[in-house]
Write a protein that holds these residues in place. Sequence first.
Motif, mmCIF file in Angstrom:
data_model
loop_
_atom_site.group_PDB
_atom_site.id
_atom_site.type_symbol
_atom_site.label_atom_id
_atom_site.label_comp_id
_atom_site.label_asym_id
_atom_site.label_seq_id
_atom_site.Cartn_x
_atom_site.Cartn_y
_atom_site.Cartn_z
ATOM 1 N N ASP A 1 -5.726 -5.985 -0.199
ATOM 2 C CA ASP A 1 -4.994 -4.807 -0.684
ATOM 3 C C ASP A 1 -4.582 -4.966 -2.149
ATOM 4 O O ASP A 1 -4.639 -4.014 -2.927
ATOM 5 C CB ASP A 1 -3.772 -4.529 0.191
ATOM 6 C CG ASP A 1 -4.144 -4.009 1.577
ATOM 7 O OD1 ASP A 1 -5.294 -3.566 1.779
ATOM 8 O OD2 ASP A 1 -3.267 -4.048 2.465
ATOM 9 N N THR B 1 -5.265 -9.827 4.400
ATOM 10 C CA THR B 1 -5.153 -8.378 4.168
ATOM 11 C C THR B 1 -4.358 -8.099 2.905
ATOM 12 O O THR B 1 -4.706 -7.201 2.129
ATOM 13 C CB THR B 1 -4.525 -7.675 5.385
ATOM 14 O OG1 THR B 1 -5.322 -7.957 6.544
ATOM 15 C CG2 THR B 1 -4.451 -6.168 5.176
ATOM 16 N N VAL C 1 0.842 -1.196 0.000
ATOM 17 C CA VAL C 1 0.000 0.000 0.000
ATOM 18 C C VAL C 1 0.871 1.237 0.000
ATOM 19 O O VAL C 1 1.839 1.332 0.752
ATOM 20 C CB VAL C 1 -0.932 0.012 1.242
ATOM 21 C CG1 VAL C 1 -1.751 1.274 1.292
ATOM 22 C CG2 VAL C 1 -1.836 -1.216 1.232
#
Length: 141
Positions: free
Chosen positions: A61, A57, A45
């Motif tokens: 993402d 996660t 990210v």
Amino acid sequence: MEKNKQPKLINPAELFDPGPYGFSHSIAVESPSTMCFISGQSGGVGENHVLADDFKTQVQDALKNLHIVLQSHSMTFENIVKITLLIVDHNQEKLEIWAEEARNVWKSSFLPTSTLIPVSQLALPGMLFEIDAIAVKQLAN
């Protein structure tokens, strides 16, 4: 290929600059349709490519990053015809996590073709998941 129909590089400003690493996030080729070839998107990210510690996660993402690239071509997940998944230390639990997240973004019965490749590591330390894609959009006549 016609002169004015050369492949078009698109690197969304919301994603990190891939130039120093020797690739582009995506390339679109216009013909009777637009084909978009999207480089592997990971769970990193922001400009510093910060990775979460957990697989779920990182998958979420990576899909958000893939969505950003698709939007930059005025496309959606429904335009994707082919994906390749790279999963570090692949197992059934990770496959189930991927399947759940895939159902969240591909809500229709039109699912892309897919190849899953188990790997021992990816480009960056801590990277657990990467997805690349080919998307197609018909041009208006």
